[in-house]
Design an enzyme around this catalytic site. Structure first.
Site, PDB file in Angstrom:
ATOM      1  N   HIS A  27       0.836  -1.207   0.000  1.00 45.33           N
ATOM      2  CA  HIS A  27       0.000   0.000   0.000  1.00 45.33           C
ATOM      3  C   HIS A  27       0.872   1.259   0.000  1.00 45.33           C
ATOM      4  O   HIS A  27       0.555   2.246  -0.654  1.00 45.33           O
ATOM      5  CB  HIS A  27      -0.903   0.035   1.241  1.00 45.33           C
ATOM      6  CG  HIS A  27      -1.924  -1.063   1.289  1.00 45.33           C
ATOM      7  ND1 HIS A  27      -1.854  -2.091   2.191  1.00 45.33           N
ATOM      8  CD2 HIS A  27      -3.030  -1.285   0.549  1.00 45.33           C
ATOM      9  CE1 HIS A  27      -2.887  -2.901   2.020  1.00 45.33           C
ATOM     10  NE2 HIS A  27      -3.612  -2.441   1.025  1.00 45.33           N
ATOM     11  N   GLN A  51     -18.176  -6.990  -1.012  1.00 43.73           N
ATOM     12  CA  GLN A  51     -17.255  -7.794  -1.820  1.00 43.73           C
ATOM     13  C   GLN A  51     -16.821  -9.083  -1.132  1.00 43.73           C
ATOM     14  O   GLN A  51     -15.956  -9.789  -1.617  1.00 43.73           O
ATOM     15  CB  GLN A  51     -16.054  -6.972  -2.266  1.00 43.73           C
ATOM     16  CG  GLN A  51     -15.082  -6.565  -1.178  1.00 43.73           C
ATOM     17  CD  GLN A  51     -14.051  -5.584  -1.694  1.00 43.73           C
ATOM     18  OE1 GLN A  51     -14.339  -4.408  -1.888  1.00 43.73           O
ATOM     19  NE2 GLN A  51     -12.823  -6.045  -1.930  1.00 43.73           N
TER      20      GLN A  51
HETATM   21  O1  PAF Z   1      -8.081  -4.052  -3.349  1.00 45.36           O
HETATM   22  C1  PAF Z   1      -8.736  -3.710  -2.335  1.00 45.36           C
HETATM   23  O2  PAF Z   1      -8.185  -3.527  -1.246  1.00 45.36           O
HETATM   24  C2  PAF Z   1     -10.242  -3.543  -2.456  1.00 45.36           C
HETATM   25  O3  PAF Z   1     -10.777  -4.460  -3.333  1.00 45.36           O
HETATM   26  C3  PAF Z   1     -10.660  -2.105  -2.820  1.00 45.36           C
HETATM   27  C4  PAF Z   1     -10.143  -1.715  -4.190  1.00 45.36           C
HETATM   28  C5  PAF Z   1     -10.120  -1.127  -1.779  1.00 45.36           C
HETATM   29  C6  PAF Z   1     -12.184  -1.992  -2.840  1.00 45.36           C
HETATM   30  O4  PAF Z   1     -12.740  -2.301  -1.610  1.00 45.36           O
END
Ligand code: PAF
Length: 269
Positions: A27, A51
């Protein structure tokens, strides 16, 4: 760096780094890339229930708020944005569809996952109106679908791609790695080792065969391993120009995914 629940009106163009928290060096590389593009860098932290097809996976998703704060600040974030569920999903949720490609590979094993990803990313875009949004190559199918969504919505947001960050042993960094034992961290190296071998092959047939070596690690349960065409996200064939090896599977109940671009142009067989 300011930590906010509601984004203030931003007077300058911003770069957005969407995350679900549990930040790591991967990140941080996205945040640094964002900082090269804009002076205002917004890092969103929102664990998106939409998700997660598996409630337990959602409940187990790692959280490290103090560390998130430190790592985001160190890497150059100017705003750490932690929106509430209600601000992301006020009222009835209008789910976006990830279409046919969203039902392939990851989508077969995680039904509805990409619809959830696109829905939240679209909401984050609506609320923050970034000039740039940065996504890592590690989630290559996600990246493909987000680019497709941005193109379909005729969005003016520039989707920027950043390379996968690996630890010194080759393991792709992931928030989920924290759940792996020392032994599993070693066993998981079969993924990057296999991808590297496959990516050095010069025919689709040989690359596919090389990918099957991932099953040599008894503790690894394969979901899929394939060579895909980067332009279409279909299985690569003789007409494919840019291709990539992708793998997903499980070690110790933790789902891991990774991918690598093929190094050579594939011979037509
Ligand atoms: O890759 C991720 O961490 C997630 O899928 C995202 C893009 C933040 C969406 O919740």
């Amino acid at each position: 760096m300011r930590e906010v629940e509601v984004l203030p009106d931003l007077s300058r163009p911003c770069a957005l780094v969407p995350t679900m928290g549990a930040l790591h060096a991967g990140h941080q590389s996205l945040i640094r890339r964002a900082r090269e593009l804009a002076d205002e860098v917004v890092v969103s932290v929102f664990v998106n229930p939409l998700q997660f097809e598996d409630r337990e996976d959602l409940a187990r998703y790692p959280s490290a708020p103090k560390q998130d704060n430190q790592l985001a600040m160190q890497a150059g974030a100017t705003i750490l944005w932690k929106p509430s569920y209600e601000s992301i999903y006020p009222g009835e949720i209008k789910t976006l569809s990830s279409g046919e490609i969203g039902n392939r590979f990851e989508g077969i094993h995680r039904p509805g996952h990409f619809d959830g990803v696109l829905t939240v990313v679209n909401r984050l875009f609506e609320l923050s109106r970034p000039k740039y949004a940065i996504f890592g190559e590690k989630d290559f199918q996600q990246l493909f679908l987000i680019k497709q969504m941005a193109a379909k919505l005729d969005s003016e947001i520039n989707i920027i791609t950043a390379p996968t960050i690996r630890d010194s042993s080759g393991l792709a960094l992931s928030s989920r790695n924290i759940r792996l034992s020392q032994q599993a961290l070693k066993d998981a190296l079969v993924i990057s080792r296999t991808l590297r071998a496959a990516s050095n092959e010069s025919s689709i047939k040989d690359a596919r065969q090389a990918l099957m070596q991932v099953e040599s690690e008894a503790s690894f349960t394969l979901d899929y391993a394939e060579i895909i065409d980067e332009e279409s996200f279909q299985v690569a064939d003789e007409s494919s120009v840019k291709t990539r090896a992708i793998i997903a599977g499980w070690i110790e109940g933790v789902r891991l995914i990774d991918n690598m671009a093929m190094q050579k142009s594939l011979v037509r067989v």
